[in-house]
Design an enzyme around this catalytic site. Structure first.
Site, PDB file in Angstrom:
ATOM      1  CB  SER A  49       1.027   8.684   0.024  1.00 12.42           C
ATOM      2  OG  SER A  49       0.344   8.343   0.942  1.00 12.42           O
TER       3      SER A  49
ATOM      4  CG  ASP B 292       6.396   4.292   4.153  1.00 11.62           C
ATOM      5  OD1 ASP B 292       5.181   5.430   4.965  1.00 11.62           O
ATOM      6  OD2 ASP B 292       5.709   5.153   3.506  1.00 11.62           O
TER       7      ASP B 292
ATOM      8  CG  HIS C 272       4.923   7.948   3.972  1.00  9.07           C
ATOM      9  ND1 HIS C 272       4.109   6.866   3.681  1.00  9.07           N
ATOM     10  CD2 HIS C 272       3.796   8.894   3.997  1.00  9.07           C
ATOM     11  CE1 HIS C 272       2.900   8.107   2.722  1.00  9.07           C
ATOM     12  NE2 HIS C 272       2.544   8.815   3.569  1.00  9.07           N
TER      13      HIS C 272
END
Length: 701
Positions: free
Chosen positions: A555, A640, A675
């Site tokens: 991330s 995501d 995600h």
């Protein structure tokens, strides 16, 4: 399939017919992006349409190419998966906690991917009630997550959210725990885990999210048994730079709405839970630069606040004078070397979580005589945290503890007698013995003289002469501290000779609030150079060499990976970037993309030229050059919700045309997840096995 001129291997069938490892090459479709008199040309902007068959074909082709390149380690991936799965106790359950009339806990069954949420009334010897069986609810879904169970005051109803796509858009459901019926009330696009019951046991408050930006922006009131179309809007957040939260206070007296501007400003709204149709009132109006959170007890609130206190201090105020800051009284003063991170309150005790020198310290204060003490953990690197303590009238504190060598542990601590009772320690199967592993805490000196903590773990006997491979991990954003916690999956690397290192770089909050401030906005590059300086330190200290050094981040930590790949590609044998935020400028200019506006206080707003220029100078996608790059594995998810899949896809496509080396460049897209990767406790291990096999394969070469 649409006709296309780009060179693209589209099917696994084609791959099976050829032995050539030819990577997919995405077509270049130039798009000019102009602002501040400056024009960028994005050749892969078109990849941002997940409904376009060309995009899906490209992602599938990348997945197929990865499988071909990593075919020699297929058996290793399977072995790693089974090895990591074999360490997990299949039939397991959490430590019960008591709230109201019931003891609540979760448990897993043999072979079950998902938990069962259970309770027992009055005693742990009572009959078990299964509130939700997530395995049953997940049937027919490739992804499933039940978010945030909230039980009503009469203990007969439970509200929960369902996400079957991994976009973090939850459908609110309500179940009758007496009859087992799940009511037809189904409210889509809610914030999972942000539900609050009123005391009437029929009124439920929830946050609605914008399905485009994925920002929670409204709080609604729903009455059980009524058409959701009749729900009442009770609060709307007008500023799209604020994130929202909703919860019932520990005292159960208030329902709170929280608006938070990403580490810059906070505002609480409050409503008595027994006044379900009343109006929320503001605890203290928001003010730029002022953050606070509150805990209600008796007739007053405790407030953790950074008002004239960069590292926060603790104050209290009568519940009817919250908006009068002159009525706030200091309880714990600000300290420049201690960051006040957590608090909890009991009838006779105040408990604080204080971060000092990168480690969390739990401080116990007896409110009757003001005596105090700290818990001693006795390890050089660890993570400790105040647990869930729903009851006030107790002298027992539940807290969590873990270290790089100690599995996750839950303790009950008698705050008067100071007796510590281990309630549960994560059981690691397969012959694990913590005595076989060593943990260290060392400090690297950054180029500006700042000392950067590094936590390390390795198996006893691992040589420190430069011959060992090393995986360096970091995050470095949002003030999130990467604490040195245990991981059973990591043992598969340690047992194969790897050293694992966590670099506690600026942008986190390990060393206090200033640590965060010095790694964000116009100081963001400190995060990247800190990581590089830690790498060079580890090489100088002969923990590893450049030929055996690997880097990993996800991330915002994936942004870190992209930046260091551009800055020092020669320093790493391989880089694993998971769901990486790499197209910083384009994303931060598009306010329709999820989460963009809420991120302005972290990265800056590129519509202002100084931030645009600074972002452009480090944005990984914009700074790809014609040069050699290390071996790279890039992981993403089609759905995501935080970092859109097209950022890593575009990055890989550009790297393919620019890099001058023959190193591996692999993109793996989970076509059914978002995600957090695959759902379920076992399926997620397959992605970890892929990452580990990628690195182990390079070590052997």
């Amino acid at each position: 399939m649409k006709n296309s001129s780009f060179t693209l291997i589209t099917t696994l069938t084609f791959y099976s017919m050829t032995q050539a490892q030819t990577p997919p090459i995405a077509q270049q479709k130039p798009k000019e992006l102009t602002i501040h008199g400056h024009t960028r040309t994005d050749n892969y902007y078109w990849l941002n349409d997940r409904e376009n068959p060309e995009v899906i074909n490209y992602l599938n082709a990348e997945n197929a190419y990865l499988e071909q390149v990593l075919a020699p380690v297929k058996n290793l991936r399977e072995k790693l998966f089974e090895e990591m799965k074999g360490r997990i106790k299949q039939q397991d359950e959490s430590v019960p906690y008591k709230e109201g009339s019931y003891y609540y806990y979760t448990r897993f069954i043999e072979g079950g991917e998902y938990p069962l949420y259970c309770r027992k009334k009055g005693s742990l010897e009572a009959a078990e009630e299964v509130m939700l069986d997530e395995n049953e609810l997940a049937k027919g879904h490739s992804y499933y997550d039940a978010g945030g169970l909230e039980v009503s005051d009469n203990e007969e109803l439970v509200a929960f959210g369902e996400d079957t796509v991994s976009r973090r858009l939850y459908t609110l459901r309500i179940k009758n725990l007496k009859t087992g019926e799940i009511y037809p009330d189904a409210i889509s696009d809610t914030e999972g885990g942000n539900y609050a019951w009123a005391t009437d046991n029929k009124t439920l408050f929830y946050i609605r999210k914008d399905p485009q930006t994925l920002l929670g922006y409204q709080v609604w009131r729903h009455v059980l048994g009524t058409d959701p179309k009749q729900d009442v809007l009770v609060y709307e957040e007008k500023d799209n730079q604020f994130y929202m939260g909703l919860y019932r206070s520990k005292s159960k007296k208030f329902i709170h709405i929280v608006s938070d501007q990403n580490g810059v400003a906070t505002e609480y709204q409050m409503l008595e839970a027994n006044n379900s149709t009343g109006s929320f009132r503001t605890f203290l109006p928001r003010r730029h630069g002022h953050e606070y959170d509150v805990l209600h007890v008796g007739e007053k609130f405790y407030i953790r606040t950074n008002w004239h206190a960069e590292n926060f201090r603790l104050m209290e105020v009568p519940e009817d004078k919250t908006a009068d800051r002159n009525a706030w009284k200091e309880v714990i003063a600000h300290r420049p070397d201690v960051y006040l991170q957590q608090m909890d309150i009991f009838t006779n005790h105040l408990v604080l979580g204080e971060r000092k020198e990168g480690l969390m310290h739990l401080r116990i204060i007896n409110q009757n005589d003001q005596s105090e003490h700290y818990l001693n953990f006795g390890e050089p690197a660890y993570v400790a945290a105040i647990g869930y303590n729903p009851e006030f009238n107790t002298n027992v504190l539940r807290f969590g503890y873990s270290s790089l060598t100690t599995p996750n542990s839950t303790y009950d601590y008698n705050m008067d007698t100071r007796e510590r009772t281990l309630m549960k320690q994560q059981e690691v199967l397969g012959g694990f013995n913590s005595a076989n592993y060593v943990s260290e805490r060392v400090y690297a000196t950054a180029r500006d003289g700042v000392k950067i903590p590094i936590s390390l773990v390795y198996r006893k006997g691992t040589p420190k002469d430069g011959s060992a491979p090393l995986l360096q991990y970091a995050y470095g954003s949002y003030g999130i501290s990467m604490d040195p916690a245990f991981s059973s999956t990591r043992l598969s690397l340690l047992d194969r000779g790897f050293i694992f290192a966590i670099a506690h770089i600026r942008g986190g909050q390990e060393m206090g609030r200033r640590w965060y401030e010095d790694g964000k906005m116009l100081k963001k590059k400190n995060t990247f150079t800190d990581f590089i300086d830690c790498s060079e330190f580890l090489i100088r200290q002969k923990y590893t060499t450049q030929e055996k050094l690997f880097a990993m981040g996800g991330s915002a930590g994936g942004l870190l990976m992209g930046a260091v790949a551009n800055l020092r590609p020669d320093l790493y044998r391989g880089i694993v970037a998971s769901v990486p935020f790499v197209d910083v400028v384009t994303t931060m200019l598009d306010e329709n993309i999820p989460l963009t506006t809420g991120e302005f206080e972290e990265w800056g707003n590129p519509k202002q030229k100084q931030y645009y220029d600074y972002m452009l100078s480090y944005s990984p996608y914009d700074n790809v050059e014609k040069k050699a790059y290390p071996n790279m594995l890039v992981m993403t998810g089609l759905h995501d919700s935080q970092v859109q899949y097209w950022e890593p896809a575009k990055w890989v496509a550009k790297l393919r045309t620019m890099k001058t080396d023959n190193n591996q460049l692999l993109l793996h897209t989970n076509m059914e997840a978002g995600h957090g990767g695959a759902s379920g406790r076992f399926q997620a291990l397959k992605e970890i096995a892929l990452e580990y096999a990628f690195m182990l394969n390079l070590v052997e070469k």
